[in-house]
Scaffold this active site. Structure first.
Site, short mmCIF file in Angstrom:
data_model
loop_
_atom_site.label_atom_id
_atom_site.label_comp_id
_atom_site.label_asym_id
_atom_site.label_seq_id
_atom_site.Cartn_x
_atom_site.Cartn_y
_atom_site.Cartn_z
N HIS A 128 0.80 -1.23 0.00
CA HIS A 128 0.00 0.00 0.00
C HIS A 128 0.83 1.28 0.00
CE1 HIS A 128 -3.49 2.51 1.64
NE2 HIS A 128 -4.03 1.86 0.63
N LYS A 178 3.00 4.46 -1.25
CA LYS A 178 2.86 5.36 -2.40
C LYS A 178 4.05 6.30 -2.36
CE LYS A 178 -1.69 5.01 -0.64
NZ LYS A 178 -2.06 3.88 -1.39
N ASP A 198 17.09 9.67 -7.49
CA ASP A 198 18.55 9.74 -7.31
C ASP A 198 18.98 9.40 -5.89
OD1 ASP A 198 18.87 10.37 -9.99
OD2 ASP A 198 18.93 12.54 -9.63
#
Lengths: 202, 202
Positions: free
Chosen positions: B141, B143, B148
């Site tokens: 779940h 996000k 870099d």
């Protein structure tokens, strides 16, 4: 003399820095293993009272859930919550406990998800906590809380047992004003927009 | 002499601080109004080339989506993505563009949601981007994305047009190592755990 003055200034600065508490900066990851939070919640409900040990077989150690509970229970004046889904009974108890302790609790949630089985929203309303919800097609998908208007707790985690025990989730704990202030503004904006006087009845 | 030395030290320190770029610290809120990101993406695909203006009627101004795209397109070496749902065609194009530019892109996603209608995951795999997914009952779940290995982009936002245009969502952009490093570790841990050699076939 100049050297002595410079030294004194450096020492004073160091002492001031040490006295000022360092802002909380933490990352919590989930899933958090099933654990017993009874003593933590009982102790918070009646500080100093003798807490009878819980007979359940779950482990009592520190985990991401107990850490999240402790951070929330540190609230002294206000707790502003903006949550897509709120079903965790432990987190629900913590919020009710703060309300009883006189902390000003406000909850914003999603209209479609607040009726979910196991939702804490009805229970929170029942004890007199103010809850507001959207009336939009989109989801009120935020998952954040602000403690005493200075500590932001935000991330991917909905406050549900499913998410806490089974999902890969993250929570950031932030006290830097650069992050906290936009979230305070967002909360107040949503709180006003979701004022029941704006609800439409069909 | 001591005063002169102290002054010189202070000036040198100030100059050093000014030269060192300030870490990016941003908060983006959604919904972001529907907007045209054609020129932004075309310019990123062929820097310096004359970009033909898009004939669509959508506004072209800055918005949370265009800001998110710009931050992602700033990647020079690597982009690590860990997303529950990835359906946004604009964000999909940006990620493909970075892959073509030689940026090392890795994607972790949720097994149940990667087959969603409009999912970008198949398209990313098709152009040769490495994708790994869970094999668990719980959801992957998270996000977040890391640019870099130093800029963390995280929040409540799934990369879907529904979330971008219709939901109340937040995204934090963070360069402080205290936050970025635990997420780098979490990404590597999940990346190894979801190695296809660990997949079970029933």
């Amino acid at each position: 003399l100049a050297v002595a003055l410079a030294l004194a200034a450096a020492v004073a600065l160091a002492a001031w820095r040490r006295r000022r508490p360092r802002p909380v900066r933490e990352v919590l990851f989930f899933p958090s293993p099933p654990s017993c939070t009874e003593s933590l919640l009982a102790e918070a409900a009646e500080p100093g009272a003798a807490v009878r040990p819980c007979p359940c077989p779950l482990p009592r150690g520190d985990c991401s859930l107990s850490r999240l509970l402790r951070l929330l229970l540190s609230a002294r004046r206000s707790l502003d919550i903006c949550l897509f889904a709120f079903c965790s009974p432990q987190l629900g108890r913590a919020v009710q406990l703060l309300h009883r302790r006189g902390v000003r609790v406000r909850v914003v949630t999603d209209a479609q998800y607040m009726g979910l089985r196991g939702s804490q929203i009805g229970l929170l309303r029942h004890v007199g906590i103010q809850v507001r919800h959207d009336q939009e097609d989109g989801y009120m998908h935020h998952k954040f809380a602000i403690v005493d208007r200075k500590m932001l707790i935000t991330g991917s985690l909905n406050w549900t047992t499913q998410a806490i025990q089974n999902n890969r989730e993250n929570v950031l704990v932030v006290e830097d004003a650069e992050y906290v202030e936009p979230f305070l503004d967002e909360f107040e904006r949503i709180w006003e927009e979701y004022n029941p006087t704006n609800y439409r009845y069909f």
